[in-house]
Design a protein around this motif. Sequence first.
Motif, PDB file in Angstrom:
ATOM      1  N   ARG A 199       0.821  -1.222   0.000  1.00 39.24           N
ATOM      2  CA  ARG A 199       0.000   0.000   0.000  1.00 39.24           C
ATOM      3  C   ARG A 199       0.854   1.271   0.000  1.00 39.24           C
ATOM      4  NH1 ARG A 199      -3.073  -3.314   3.586  1.00 39.24           N
ATOM      5  NH2 ARG A 199      -2.077  -2.418   5.421  1.00 39.24           N
ATOM      6  N   THR A 200       2.161   1.119  -0.119  1.00 44.75           N
ATOM      7  CA  THR A 200       3.024   2.289  -0.092  1.00 44.75           C
ATOM      8  C   THR A 200       2.794   3.166  -1.321  1.00 44.75           C
ATOM      9  OG1 THR A 200       5.317   3.043  -0.016  1.00 44.75           O
ATOM     10  CG2 THR A 200       4.891   1.027  -1.214  1.00 44.75           C
ATOM     11  N   ASN A 201       3.088   4.445  -1.176  1.00 45.90           N
ATOM     12  CA  ASN A 201       2.954   5.376  -2.297  1.00 45.90           C
ATOM     13  C   ASN A 201       4.066   5.212  -3.327  1.00 45.90           C
ATOM     14  OD1 ASN A 201       0.633   6.621  -1.279  1.00 45.90           O
ATOM     15  ND2 ASN A 201       1.829   8.020  -0.001  1.00 45.90           N
ATOM     16  N   ASN A 202       5.109   4.468  -2.973  1.00 46.46           N
ATOM     17  CA  ASN A 202       6.202   4.212  -3.902  1.00 46.46           C
ATOM     18  C   ASN A 202       5.756   3.132  -4.894  1.00 46.46           C
ATOM     19  OD1 ASN A 202       8.610   3.080  -5.101  1.00 46.46           O
ATOM     20  ND2 ASN A 202       9.790   4.162  -3.532  1.00 46.46           N
ATOM     21  N   GLU A 203       5.467   3.552  -6.120  1.00 43.67           N
ATOM     22  CA  GLU A 203       4.896   2.641  -7.108  1.00 43.67           C
ATOM     23  C   GLU A 203       5.826   1.473  -7.413  1.00 43.67           C
ATOM     24  OE1 GLU A 203       2.977   2.797 -11.630  1.00 43.67           O
ATOM     25  OE2 GLU A 203       4.088   4.501 -10.818  1.00 43.67           O
ATOM     26  N   GLY A 204       7.123   1.754  -7.485  1.00 36.84           N
ATOM     27  CA  GLY A 204       8.076   0.703  -7.795  1.00 36.84           C
ATOM     28  C   GLY A 204       8.087  -0.392  -6.756  1.00 36.84           C
ATOM     29  N   ILE A 205       8.035  -0.010  -5.470  1.00 34.92           N
ATOM     30  CA  ILE A 205       8.050  -0.989  -4.389  1.00 34.92           C
ATOM     31  C   ILE A 205       6.775  -1.829  -4.416  1.00 34.92           C
ATOM     32  CG2 ILE A 205       8.018  -1.273  -1.879  1.00 34.92           C
ATOM     33  CD1 ILE A 205       9.714   1.332  -1.776  1.00 34.92           C
ATOM     34  N   GLY A 206       5.637  -1.151  -4.599  1.00 39.01           N
ATOM     35  CA  GLY A 206       4.373  -1.863  -4.647  1.00 39.01           C
ATOM     36  C   GLY A 206       4.342  -2.904  -5.751  1.00 39.01           C
ATOM     37  N   LYS A 207       4.850  -2.546  -6.930  1.00 41.40           N
ATOM     38  CA  LYS A 207       4.862  -3.470  -8.063  1.00 41.40           C
ATOM     39  C   LYS A 207       5.841  -4.615  -7.826  1.00 41.40           C
ATOM     40  CE  LYS A 207       3.311  -0.342 -11.742  1.00 41.40           C
ATOM     41  NZ  LYS A 207       2.102  -1.136 -12.022  1.00 41.40           N
ATOM     42  N   LEU A 208       6.974  -4.311  -7.191  1.00 45.35           N
ATOM     43  CA  LEU A 208       7.946  -5.358  -6.877  1.00 45.35           C
ATOM     44  C   LEU A 208       7.345  -6.387  -5.928  1.00 45.35           C
ATOM     45  CD1 LEU A 208      10.759  -6.652  -6.807  1.00 45.35           C
ATOM     46  CD2 LEU A 208      11.395  -4.995  -5.037  1.00 45.35           C
TER      47      LEU A 208
END
Length: 267
Positions: free
Chosen positions: A246-255
């Motif tokens: 649920r983080t706002n960091n899109e890259g982390i969420g997708k990873l």
Amino acid sequence: MFLALAGCSKNKTERQLYEDETSGFIYTTYKTSSLVTVGAMVKVYNVQRPDSIPAIRPEYAHALLGYMWAVAGKPVMAFAEASILEGNPDEEMQFLASSLRSITMYQHGWNALAKQEADRGNGLLKRSSSSNIKTEATVFYLLVAIAKMQEGKFDEAKLYWAGFATQTGIDWPYALTDAAADLRGGQPQRGLQKLKVISQDPAVPEPLRVELAARLTTLEAHTGNVNSPLFWPNLISAAVLAELKRTNNEGIGKLVKMVEDVKKKLS
């Protein structure tokens, strides 16, 4: 014969038990499957990602996947992922492999062996530039913070949770570790006051707040209960994984989503 075999098993050292788990058919088969599956999915991920999201190295997907297996109580798979990481000669990967292996060994109750592995990893960290890495820093900070907590090094763990917060915006693991450090450091009143604040903070995941609130009475009466090396890391681990999605960091969420998809394929 059965009793004799059972007795032999009980008398095995932690090292022998570890070697048993990392030499069987499931371990070998899983390791081969993971190498193929993760490699293929990371390749697709990197091709399809938007330009705003950096490419990732397969090793970091293996590290995060191993952490998920450790949290899920699947040590054989977690050990296999650590071995895959260790196949890369970079000291950074060697260090992450030791951290993942140490976390899993602590979960297994092999404390002496876990300490040896942690010491080996700490030696690698001192010689390398891992503490200053930028790429995939979230996975690095997560693994090291949990590993440090399991070693009982809460003050050191806070440094990595601080880096984790910078990358993700998720800062409650730092606050919780800070409170735990007070409890373990002989300042229970200050630690409990911090825990009460955390248990009422809406930014903290609700399941974690409920768990904290339920335990506060016990903690106040028996603060020694929190001295178990696994109490705090176990409390944090699963909640952190849920928050990363649920983080706002899109890259982390997708990873995280990609690694979860890999986990389902390999289950």
